[in-house]
Enzyme design. Structure first.
Site, PDB file in Angstrom:
ATOM      1  N   HIS A 169       0.720  -0.765  -0.101  1.00 31.74           N
ATOM      2  CA  HIS A 169       0.289  -0.110   0.259  1.00 31.74           C
ATOM      3  C   HIS A 169       0.668   1.117   0.019  1.00 31.74           C
ATOM      4  O   HIS A 169       1.771   1.540   0.681  1.00 31.74           O
ATOM      5  CB  HIS A 169      -0.960   0.118   1.311  1.00 31.74           C
ATOM      6  N   GLY A 201     -10.518  -2.291   3.232  1.00 37.57           N
ATOM      7  CA  GLY A 201     -11.007  -1.738   4.296  1.00 37.57           C
ATOM      8  C   GLY A 201     -10.980  -2.870   5.315  1.00 37.57           C
ATOM      9  O   GLY A 201     -11.117  -4.034   5.020  1.00 37.57           O
ATOM     10  N   GLU A 216      -8.515 -12.322   6.120  1.00 32.69           N
ATOM     11  CA  GLU A 216      -7.615 -11.459   6.727  1.00 32.69           C
ATOM     12  C   GLU A 216      -8.598 -11.209   8.305  1.00 32.69           C
ATOM     13  O   GLU A 216      -8.173 -11.496   9.210  1.00 32.69           O
ATOM     14  CB  GLU A 216      -7.371 -10.152   6.094  1.00 32.69           C
ATOM     15  N   ASP A 252       3.048  -5.341   2.759  1.00 34.93           N
ATOM     16  CA  ASP A 252       1.830  -4.572   3.143  1.00 34.93           C
ATOM     17  C   ASP A 252       1.592  -3.520   2.789  1.00 34.93           C
ATOM     18  O   ASP A 252       0.944  -2.458   2.256  1.00 34.93           O
ATOM     19  CB  ASP A 252       0.933  -5.505   4.421  1.00 34.93           C
TER      20      ASP A 252
END
Ligand SMILES: [Zn+2]
Length: 313
Positions: free
Chosen positions: A7, A167, A197, A273
């Site tokens: 990200h 989200g 997750e 991540d």
């Protein structure tokens, strides 16, 4: 190395955040420019409590990244940071709808990111990159998500390579996004979905039913043998982010399943991540996988091959 899941807002250089905040007169805190304070705002502590504490580290990065120029700079710097450790192929993701606080549209923000991709690539010979635009789970952003798909379509093959859904997975289950991904399929957009997750195996099944070609995390798949077989048989890459999973307590008290998933023949890939939030790199993730699970160089090379095969770019 190839990285499929990183990200943008979670991977900023702290010194750049400080500069961007200063330039935009964003007050950081009582002692705003103290580097240690800043690091504490951008990176979770070693004893990170849960997902909420993790997510709080995105507040400041998002606050400073509200213009196409800053988004462009962030993408360029991230590419330089990745190339510096030998990540020469990567797909960088962000949610253009979260960068509109100053009035910029998703298209303008994405243009900025594409410019950063081009500039970063030019500075790092041999680097290949693409952008993944994230739709967001939420209650009142259906229009914004559809705009994300339209934006991705407009830039597909011109910097953008896919879309994603990010989200709060437990609050807004994957099942609620069937219509959105029907639109994505209709538009010919490849996609990955964060699933398995914070929510269970059913979330992964839903993502696969929608047509997801990869799964973000997917570690909860381990609870469902039929799902594991399906993932292995269909060579669906799981974008596993080991350090991040430990920090957000994705597996609760259970051991992390990466070794089990890999041994079942599932296409497990190594990812950070969020480099800054999780305080990690690809090199560090690979080191931890060797140390904690006994993965050999040969096995890591297999995972690298899975990542190459799973690229959208
Ligand atoms: Zn993610």
């Amino acid at each position: 190395m190839t990285e499929l899941h990183v990200h943008l807002d979670g991977s900023l250089r702290p010194e750049s955040v400080r500069e961007m905040a200063e330039e935009q007169h964003i007050l950081l805190e009582a002692d705003p420019l103290h580097p240690e304070t800043l690091a504490g705002m951008l990176t979770v502590p070693a004893d990170c409590r849960d997902l909420n504490q993790y997510l709080a580290c995105f507040d400041l990065p998002l606050q400073v990244l509200q213009t196409p120029e800053y988004v462009s700079r962030a993408v360029k710097e991230l590419i330089q940071d990745m190339a510096a450790e030998g990540v020469m192929q990567a797909e960088i993701r962000f949610a253009p709808q979260l960068h509109g606080a100053k009035g910029y549209g998703q298209k303008e923000i994405t243009e900025g990111a594409v410019r950063g991709l081009r500039e970063g690539t030019a500075l790092c010979p041999g680097f290949r990159g693409g952008l993944i635009l994230c739709c967001m789970r939420g209650s009142d952003n259906q229009k914004a998500n559809e705009e994300t798909l339209q934006t991705a379509s407009a830039f597909l093959g011109g910097g953008v390579c896919a879309v994603d859904l990010a989200g709060a997975e437990a609050l807004y289950p994957t099942s609620g996004y069937e219509a959105l991904f029907a639109l994505a399929r209709k538009a010919g957009l490849p996609f990955t979905i964060h699933a398995g997750e914070a929510d269970g195996a059913k979330s992964v099944w839903d993502a696969l039913r929608f047509g997801a070609e990869r799964i973000g995390h997917g570690v909860r798949s381990v609870d469902d043998p039929a799902l594991c077989r399906y993932l292995a048989d269909h060579r669906i890459p799981l974008e596993v982010c080991y350090t991040s999973n430990l920090q957000t307590k994705a597996m609760g008290a259970e051991p992390h399943p990466i070794r089990k998933l890999f041994d079942m023949g599932i296409h497990v890939t190594v990812n950070t991540d969020n480099r800054t939030v999780s305080h990690t790199t690809m090199t560090e993730e690979r080191r931890l996988l060797q140390k904690d699970f006994g993965f050999t160089e040969k096995e890591l090379a297999v995972m690298e091959e899975y990542a190459r095969e799973g690229c959208f770019i």
